[in-house]
Design an enzyme around this catalytic site. Sequence first.
Site, PDB file in Angstrom:
ATOM      1  N   GLY A  46      -8.732 -12.226  43.728  1.00 24.79           N
ATOM      2  CA  GLY A  46      -9.446 -13.009  44.735  1.00 24.79           C
ATOM      3  C   GLY A  46      -8.572 -13.776  45.701  1.00 24.79           C
ATOM      4  O   GLY A  46      -9.008 -14.772  46.274  1.00 24.79           O
ATOM      5  N   SER A  47      -7.345 -13.308  45.921  1.00 22.96           N
ATOM      6  CA  SER A  47      -6.488 -14.049  46.876  1.00 22.96           C
ATOM      7  C   SER A  47      -7.037 -13.969  48.293  1.00 22.96           C
ATOM      8  O   SER A  47      -6.908 -14.915  49.067  1.00 22.96           O
ATOM      9  CB  SER A  47      -5.045 -13.541  46.816  1.00 22.96           C
ATOM     10  N   ASN A  48      -7.692 -12.870  48.656  1.00 24.27           N
ATOM     11  CA  ASN A  48      -8.316 -12.785  49.983  1.00 24.27           C
ATOM     12  C   ASN A  48      -9.520 -13.712  50.077  1.00 24.27           C
ATOM     13  O   ASN A  48      -9.764 -14.332  51.109  1.00 24.27           O
ATOM     14  CB  ASN A  48      -8.721 -11.349  50.295  1.00 24.27           C
ATOM     15  N   LYS A  83     -15.623  -0.925  44.150  1.00 27.11           N
ATOM     16  CA  LYS A  83     -16.766  -0.011  44.049  1.00 27.11           C
ATOM     17  C   LYS A  83     -17.282   0.322  45.451  1.00 27.11           C
ATOM     18  O   LYS A  83     -17.099  -0.455  46.386  1.00 27.11           O
ATOM     19  CB  LYS A  83     -17.884  -0.684  43.229  1.00 27.11           C
ATOM     20  N   ASN A 108     -14.466  -4.815  55.529  1.00 28.87           N
ATOM     21  CA  ASN A 108     -13.553  -4.595  54.404  1.00 28.87           C
ATOM     22  C   ASN A 108     -12.125  -4.798  54.888  1.00 28.87           C
ATOM     23  O   ASN A 108     -11.807  -4.530  56.051  1.00 28.87           O
ATOM     24  CB  ASN A 108     -13.714  -3.156  53.881  1.00 28.87           C
ATOM     25  N   HIS A 152      -8.278  -3.558  54.224  1.00 27.75           N
ATOM     26  CA  HIS A 152      -7.565  -2.457  53.572  1.00 27.75           C
ATOM     27  C   HIS A 152      -6.064  -2.654  53.779  1.00 27.75           C
ATOM     28  O   HIS A 152      -5.640  -2.983  54.904  1.00 27.75           O
ATOM     29  CB  HIS A 152      -8.026  -1.111  54.161  1.00 27.75           C
ATOM     30  N   ASP A 159     -13.468   3.571  53.913  1.00 31.07           N
ATOM     31  CA  ASP A 159     -12.422   3.251  54.906  1.00 31.07           C
ATOM     32  C   ASP A 159     -12.570   3.986  56.230  1.00 31.07           C
ATOM     33  O   ASP A 159     -11.583   4.285  56.904  1.00 31.07           O
ATOM     34  CB  ASP A 159     -11.019   3.571  54.308  1.00 31.07           C
ATOM     35  N   GLU A 208      -3.123  -9.485  55.342  1.00 31.50           N
ATOM     36  CA  GLU A 208      -4.549  -9.502  54.978  1.00 31.50           C
ATOM     37  C   GLU A 208      -5.109 -10.918  55.007  1.00 31.50           C
ATOM     38  O   GLU A 208      -6.212 -11.171  55.521  1.00 31.50           O
ATOM     39  CB  GLU A 208      -4.730  -8.927  53.568  1.00 31.50           C
TER      40      GLU A 208
HETATM   41  C1  GRF Z   1      -5.925  -6.392  48.526  1.00 29.56           C
HETATM   42  O1  GRF Z   1      -4.680  -5.750  48.533  1.00 29.56           O
HETATM   43  C2  GRF Z   1      -6.862  -5.661  49.422  1.00 29.56           C
HETATM   44  O2  GRF Z   1      -6.229  -5.019  50.504  1.00 29.56           O
HETATM   45  C3  GRF Z   1      -7.426  -4.610  48.550  1.00 29.56           C
HETATM   46  O3  GRF Z   1      -7.520  -5.183  47.262  1.00 29.56           O
HETATM   47  C4  GRF Z   1      -6.608  -6.261  47.186  1.00 29.56           C
HETATM   48  C5  GRF Z   1      -7.406  -7.502  46.880  1.00 29.56           C
HETATM   49  O4  GRF Z   1      -6.551  -8.488  46.454  1.00 29.56           O
HETATM   50  N1  GRF Z   1      -8.693  -4.180  49.060  1.00 29.56           N
HETATM   51  P1  GRF Z   1      -7.201  -9.920  46.110  1.00 29.56           P
HETATM   52  O5  GRF Z   1      -8.164  -9.701  44.969  1.00 29.56           O
HETATM   53  O6  GRF Z   1      -7.901 -10.400  47.341  1.00 29.56           O
HETATM   54  O7  GRF Z   1      -6.003 -10.757  45.741  1.00 29.56           O
END
Ligand code: GRF
Length: 197
Positions: free
Chosen positions: A12-14, A91, A107, A109, A150, A179
């Site tokens: 969940g870093s994003n 998923k 999304n 990527h 994608d 990201e």
């Molecule tokens: C990221 O590398 C993203 O590009 C991919 O899955 C990873 C998610 O990382 N779709 P996080 O869970 O957000 O740290």
Amino acid sequence: MLNIAVFASGRGSNLEALHRSLTARAAAARIVAVISNNSGSGALAFARANGIPALHLSRQRFDDDASFNTAMLGVLRAHATDLVVLAGYMKKLDASVVAAYRGRIINVHPALLPKYGGEGMYGMRVHEAVVAAGDAVSGATVHLVDEEYDRGRILLQDIVTVAPGETPESLAAKVLNVEHRILPEVVTMFAEGRIGL
Ligand code: GRF
């Protein structure tokens, strides 16, 4: 106020980067729900720690696809979702969900689509392929989600250099930083009406 539902399968870093950005910018957007297929995910833990509804939604807990997809649509509607963000969600969304939120699902990527995208191209596999190909640059992409992996319209990309001796792991770290910047940027563009809902 733009209501955002975030789907995440992993750490969940994003999600965290998005939450931090929305809070810092006092953006007209808020995360109203975090949904994960992984009950032990860092994403759900982050949601709980930050008072965001955290929902474990796994196909295994339903008798069939139809009831699973109906439950997913019910959750999105229950939180008055305007924008769906896939932030490391492993998923594929069912066509019924894509149809219900067409043009409002994004999304992130970890590569410069259309290269290194499609089924099976995720996580370290992407960076291994980029390094093996000897590409000089890589990067990240935020795109609209449609019925194919994608393949939706690209909304924002940014690049990183692939240094001599770069490893997939070191490249992954560089790309993850991109990201964390471009996903919040695109969400802000939606919140400010610069991308039409
Ligand atoms: C990221 O590398 C993203 O590009 C991919 O899955 C990873 C998610 O990382 N779709 P996080 O869970 O957000 O740290």
